[in-house]
Write a protein that holds these residues in place. Sequence first.
Motif, PDB file in Angstrom:
ATOM      1  N   ASP A 181       0.803  -1.225   0.000  1.00  0.00           N
ATOM      2  CA  ASP A 181       0.000   0.000   0.000  1.00  0.00           C
ATOM      3  C   ASP A 181       0.833   1.271   0.000  1.00  0.00           C
ATOM      4  O   ASP A 181       0.290   2.372  -0.033  1.00  0.00           O
ATOM      5  CB  ASP A 181      -0.980   0.014   1.178  1.00  0.00           C
ATOM      6  CG  ASP A 181      -0.282  -0.087   2.532  1.00  0.00           C
ATOM      7  OD1 ASP A 181       0.963  -0.115   2.563  1.00  0.00           O
ATOM      8  OD2 ASP A 181      -0.992  -0.131   3.565  1.00  0.00           O
ATOM      9  N   LYS A 182       2.153   1.148   0.031  1.00  0.00           N
ATOM     10  CA  LYS A 182       3.022   2.326  -0.024  1.00  0.00           C
ATOM     11  C   LYS A 182       3.454   2.646  -1.453  1.00  0.00           C
ATOM     12  O   LYS A 182       4.175   3.608  -1.689  1.00  0.00           O
ATOM     13  CB  LYS A 182       4.249   2.105   0.867  1.00  0.00           C
ATOM     14  CG  LYS A 182       3.882   1.817   2.324  1.00  0.00           C
ATOM     15  CD  LYS A 182       5.067   1.283   3.100  1.00  0.00           C
ATOM     16  CE  LYS A 182       4.629   0.730   4.446  1.00  0.00           C
ATOM     17  NZ  LYS A 182       3.767  -0.465   4.316  1.00  0.00           N
TER      18      LYS A 182
ATOM     19  N   LYS B 152       5.635   5.054  -9.106  1.00  0.00           N
ATOM     20  CA  LYS B 152       5.556   6.138  -8.134  1.00  0.00           C
ATOM     21  C   LYS B 152       5.164   5.573  -6.785  1.00  0.00           C
ATOM     22  O   LYS B 152       4.428   4.583  -6.702  1.00  0.00           O
ATOM     23  CB  LYS B 152       4.502   7.179  -8.546  1.00  0.00           C
ATOM     24  CG  LYS B 152       4.873   8.063  -9.713  1.00  0.00           C
ATOM     25  CD  LYS B 152       3.758   9.090  -9.947  1.00  0.00           C
ATOM     26  CE  LYS B 152       4.104  10.026 -11.091  1.00  0.00           C
ATOM     27  NZ  LYS B 152       3.024  11.027 -11.313  1.00  0.00           N
ATOM     28  N   LYS B 153       5.629   6.217  -5.739  1.00  0.00           N
ATOM     29  CA  LYS B 153       5.184   5.823  -4.408  1.00  0.00           C
ATOM     30  C   LYS B 153       3.811   6.433  -4.144  1.00  0.00           C
ATOM     31  O   LYS B 153       3.425   7.436  -4.746  1.00  0.00           O
ATOM     32  CB  LYS B 153       6.182   6.239  -3.336  1.00  0.00           C
ATOM     33  CG  LYS B 153       6.328   7.728  -3.100  1.00  0.00           C
ATOM     34  CD  LYS B 153       7.383   7.984  -2.032  1.00  0.00           C
ATOM     35  CE  LYS B 153       7.525   9.478  -1.718  1.00  0.00           C
ATOM     36  NZ  LYS B 153       6.322  10.042  -1.083  1.00  0.00           N
ATOM     37  N   GLU B 154       3.082   5.804  -3.247  1.00  0.00           N
ATOM     38  CA  GLU B 154       1.730   6.245  -2.930  1.00  0.00           C
ATOM     39  C   GLU B 154       1.771   7.522  -2.098  1.00  0.00           C
ATOM     40  O   GLU B 154       2.783   7.851  -1.470  1.00  0.00           O
ATOM     41  CB  GLU B 154       0.987   5.135  -2.171  1.00  0.00           C
ATOM     42  CG  GLU B 154      -0.489   5.382  -1.923  1.00  0.00           C
ATOM     43  CD  GLU B 154      -1.268   5.734  -3.172  1.00  0.00           C
ATOM     44  OE1 GLU B 154      -1.322   6.945  -3.494  1.00  0.00           O
ATOM     45  OE2 GLU B 154      -1.798   4.817  -3.819  1.00  0.00           O
ATOM     46  N   LYS B 155       0.674   8.250  -2.109  1.00  0.00           N
ATOM     47  CA  LYS B 155       0.552   9.425  -1.243  1.00  0.00           C
ATOM     48  C   LYS B 155       0.727   8.983   0.209  1.00  0.00           C
ATOM     49  O   LYS B 155       0.276   7.899   0.591  1.00  0.00           O
ATOM     50  CB  LYS B 155      -0.805  10.096  -1.450  1.00  0.00           C
ATOM     51  CG  LYS B 155      -1.000  10.660  -2.859  1.00  0.00           C
ATOM     52  CD  LYS B 155      -2.371  11.325  -2.979  1.00  0.00           C
ATOM     53  CE  LYS B 155      -2.568  11.937  -4.363  1.00  0.00           C
ATOM     54  NZ  LYS B 155      -2.739  10.923  -5.406  1.00  0.00           N
TER      55      LYS B 155
ATOM     56  N   HIS C 208       5.514   5.382   4.938  1.00  0.00           N
ATOM     57  CA  HIS C 208       6.857   5.786   4.523  1.00  0.00           C
ATOM     58  C   HIS C 208       7.515   4.591   3.853  1.00  0.00           C
ATOM     59  O   HIS C 208       7.495   3.472   4.376  1.00  0.00           O
ATOM     60  CB  HIS C 208       7.696   6.231   5.718  1.00  0.00           C
ATOM     61  CG  HIS C 208       9.133   6.502   5.354  1.00  0.00           C
ATOM     62  ND1 HIS C 208       9.524   7.638   4.686  1.00  0.00           N
ATOM     63  CD2 HIS C 208      10.261   5.768   5.548  1.00  0.00           C
ATOM     64  CE1 HIS C 208      10.833   7.602   4.485  1.00  0.00           C
ATOM     65  NE2 HIS C 208      11.302   6.480   4.996  1.00  0.00           N
ATOM     66  N   LEU C 209       8.079   4.835   2.671  1.00  0.00           N
ATOM     67  CA  LEU C 209       8.752   3.776   1.928  1.00  0.00           C
ATOM     68  C   LEU C 209      10.236   4.080   1.855  1.00  0.00           C
ATOM     69  O   LEU C 209      10.648   5.124   1.350  1.00  0.00           O
ATOM     70  CB  LEU C 209       8.175   3.671   0.509  1.00  0.00           C
ATOM     71  CG  LEU C 209       8.737   2.557  -0.375  1.00  0.00           C
ATOM     72  CD1 LEU C 209       8.426   1.186   0.217  1.00  0.00           C
ATOM     73  CD2 LEU C 209       8.171   2.659  -1.787  1.00  0.00           C
TER      74      LEU C 209
ATOM     75  N   ARG D 135      14.206   1.607   2.655  1.00  0.00           N
ATOM     76  CA  ARG D 135      14.755   0.251   2.555  1.00  0.00           C
ATOM     77  C   ARG D 135      13.821  -0.750   3.229  1.00  0.00           C
ATOM     78  O   ARG D 135      13.782  -1.921   2.874  1.00  0.00           O
ATOM     79  CB  ARG D 135      16.151   0.182   3.177  1.00  0.00           C
ATOM     80  CG  ARG D 135      17.201   0.916   2.354  1.00  0.00           C
ATOM     81  CD  ARG D 135      18.597   0.731   2.927  1.00  0.00           C
ATOM     82  NE  ARG D 135      19.579   1.408   2.105  1.00  0.00           N
ATOM     83  CZ  ARG D 135      20.161   0.881   1.039  1.00  0.00           C
ATOM     84  NH1 ARG D 135      19.863  -0.361   0.681  1.00  0.00           N
ATOM     85  NH2 ARG D 135      21.034   1.562   0.341  1.00  0.00           N
ATOM     86  N   VAL D 136      13.117  -0.274   4.228  1.00  0.00           N
ATOM     87  CA  VAL D 136      12.024  -1.041   4.825  1.00  0.00           C
ATOM     88  C   VAL D 136      10.760  -0.189   4.703  1.00  0.00           C
ATOM     89  O   VAL D 136      10.833   1.028   4.554  1.00  0.00           O
ATOM     90  CB  VAL D 136      12.303  -1.411   6.302  1.00  0.00           C
ATOM     91  CG1 VAL D 136      13.546  -2.278   6.421  1.00  0.00           C
ATOM     92  CG2 VAL D 136      12.441  -0.162   7.153  1.00  0.00           C
ATOM     93  N   GLY D 137       9.614  -0.848   4.745  1.00  0.00           N
ATOM     94  CA  GLY D 137       8.355  -0.118   4.713  1.00  0.00           C
ATOM     95  C   GLY D 137       7.900   0.185   6.133  1.00  0.00           C
ATOM     96  O   GLY D 137       8.037  -0.645   7.038  1.00  0.00           O
ATOM     97  N   PHE D 138       7.375   1.378   6.322  1.00  0.00           N
ATOM     98  CA  PHE D 138       6.938   1.783   7.657  1.00  0.00           C
ATOM     99  C   PHE D 138       5.568   2.437   7.544  1.00  0.00           C
ATOM    100  O   PHE D 138       5.316   3.230   6.631  1.00  0.00           O
ATOM    101  CB  PHE D 138       7.937   2.768   8.266  1.00  0.00           C
ATOM    102  CG  PHE D 138       7.457   3.421   9.527  1.00  0.00           C
ATOM    103  CD1 PHE D 138       7.548   2.775  10.745  1.00  0.00           C
ATOM    104  CD2 PHE D 138       6.892   4.684   9.493  1.00  0.00           C
ATOM    105  CE1 PHE D 138       7.087   3.378  11.905  1.00  0.00           C
ATOM    106  CE2 PHE D 138       6.433   5.309  10.641  1.00  0.00           C
ATOM    107  CZ  PHE D 138       6.535   4.641  11.855  1.00  0.00           C
ATOM    108  N   SER D 139       4.655   2.097   8.457  1.00  0.00           N
ATOM    109  CA  SER D 139       3.357   2.756   8.488  1.00  0.00           C
ATOM    110  C   SER D 139       2.941   2.968   9.934  1.00  0.00           C
ATOM    111  O   SER D 139       3.209   2.144  10.811  1.00  0.00           O
ATOM    112  CB  SER D 139       2.295   1.938   7.742  1.00  0.00           C
ATOM    113  OG  SER D 139       2.085   0.688   8.374  1.00  0.00           O
TER     114      SER D 139
END
Length: 764
Positions: free
Chosen positions: A376-377, A401-404, A430-431, A433-437
């Motif tokens: 979802d990122k 593109k990265k997501e909003k 946040h995208l 090296r690792v994904g963060f939400s």
Amino acid sequence: MKIFQHIFIALLLLFIKPLQAQQTGIVLSGGGASGLCHIGVLKALEENQIPVNFITGTSIGGLIGGYYAAGYSPKEIEELVKTYFFLTVTKGDVPVKYEYLFKKRDDYAAWLTLKYDFRNDYIKNLPTNFVNSVPIDYYMMETFTGISNHFYNSFDSLFVPFRCLASNIEDKKSVVFSRGDLGSAIRAGMTYPFYVRPISINDKLLFDGGLYNNFPIDVMKNDFHPDIIIGSNASETNQKPDDDNLYMQLRHLLMAATNTVASNKQTIIINPWCNVAVFNFENAQRLIDSGYAATLRVMPLIKEQISERNDTAKINLKRRQFMLYRQPESIEFNALSVSGFNNRQQAFIKHSIFYRKKEFNMLQLRKRYLRLAGEDKIKNIFPIAELDSSSKKYVLKIAGKKEKPFYLEPGAILSNRPISEAFLGLQYNHLGRVGFSAYGNAYLGKLTSGTFLRLRCDIPGRIPVFIEPSFTYARWDYFSSSVLFYDFLKPAYLIQEDKFGELKAGVPIGNFSKLSVSAGITEWRNQYYIGDVFTKKDTADITTFEYNYFQANYLINTLNRKMYASEGTYLNIRARYLQGLETYIPGSTSDDFSGFKNKKQQPWFQLKMTFDKYIKTSRQIKLGTFLEGVYSTQGFFSNYQATILSAPAFNPTAESQTFFIDAYRAHNYLAGGLKTVMSPLKNLDFRLEAYVFQPVLAIIKGSDGKASYSKPFLYHHFSGTAALVYNSPIGPISLSLNYYDQYQNPFSFFFHVGYIIFNKKSID
């Protein structure tokens, strides 16, 4: 003498011309799903051995023509467009087989998700496409890459020379593709405005070819100069725009009128029946048959104009050679490049697909790529495979593109009972090296109010891992008989407060299952009355249970909806170990006058399994089975109420999740149900569900107010529902008649709009 030479040459040319083979060109118009009738046209032509020397198409005609030019027979194309995979990707969905539960977001009461970037103005935050184009983009790449690269991206070298069209809205003109990446060219020409995301080729944003040239007979004439043209026209009938039909307004604003061409000796026009919705690909067979029948009706004229006939054996031999070029397992990748993302984001994508830089083939890529599509990122990714002529391996090029960064999720539950809720969810992504939400939500209503906060870290790799700390606070009010709005002021029979923090980690097990382990610390506080008779002046008994727990959870979920599902399978197996301390403070209605009591609660182990599965017996009828079982070593609390409050509950229906009924709770139980779902119209279901709840040892209340067990399997209870459900874009709208054999009033009517989904309780 020269005069005789000129006469001789003229006579020679006159005799030679009839000896030359006739050249036949096929032109396929745009028209959305209606264009599936082109398959029937090609099918009839081949069965009658009519040669197809050139083919040109726009929009859906470009796709069907592209299939044919890539060596697919009409029968193969017919089978392709009726497959579940094709039907799914044309809707913008990932086929169930490739859905990735590991990346799927948890279900809450949100009606919709608004994606927002506060750095942009309002207009730039509006969505530009209705469906997710990632599955379509991948499908085009996988289908046409082998053929395209084998012939060095020349459309003249295909099974038959081919042209497809797109529209350059910046220059307001058509773009005709004669070479380049075949899948990208066809995909560009299928970009129906606001439905599918546009793509860029040579830095030009391209849209549906039908915007400026929906029936490219002129392209056929200019590029190939055939002797005879056969055109299949599936263009939509232009309707007069009106102020209530946004689609027709946009169509007239954007699209040029289709060129009308009358049949003549050099041009034969076929007009099949094709009156279906633009994006309704589910009527494939009817449309194919329409094209076939319409072609047979003009076949005498075609045969009269075209004397040449195909050699079927030679055609089949050539097709078998082309089949070798399009085998996915023969396409191997040894490099990956990513554009449109920064270095850290590129690393995340590469680690999600290109494990340890080991080569992979197209079949392996499909699984990895569609998994990445569930992230979802990431807003969009577009693939192109390029052949390295020296190594004969492919380079996968991904642009995207990265997501909003912000998701805003409003929602609500509206009901005839006082359980209406307002809901709001907010997520930051946040995208790197690792994904963060970071996610948080809030429920506010009469039944429950509370909040849930969560951080999630996604670590990519061959075996991706997520780590997720979270905190939940919820306050629940249950009413003894509150079924109408005028009961709002009635004293609460039960108030629960739930506060717990949890640390969870998980890994995927296949595409639609995952395994997670978690540990948490909880304070579970209950205020209640010992008896049914009490006043506002009475003070409630209070039981507080503070405990720690460790659990492992295995989940499979392929259900098609987060509520009122009608297809798929759900399996949840959880093993939990917990221990804690119960604190009990008697109230004014209690028989216990000791004032204050502490009780050390023994640890217990719990195993719970829930299984839900639907079987499609016909297009309109699905049958479902539901099974649930709990095994627990849990003991009694200080009194009956405290014991029953902490016992596992069986709540299989929407309304039952809003009730607190003692009889449907037990430490150990087996339960099951049967469901019938009838769907007379799309998104409208009539559901019949019946359940039986069988406690192994029912928890009963003694004369001293304490809890005890009944004889084994002494009691069993029934519940059920008959519901009419409309699955709207913002959630279900349902009216149901419910039955509980152990409730004060066994029958109840329940109406609600929105999802009856709440934050998880610590004790569940």
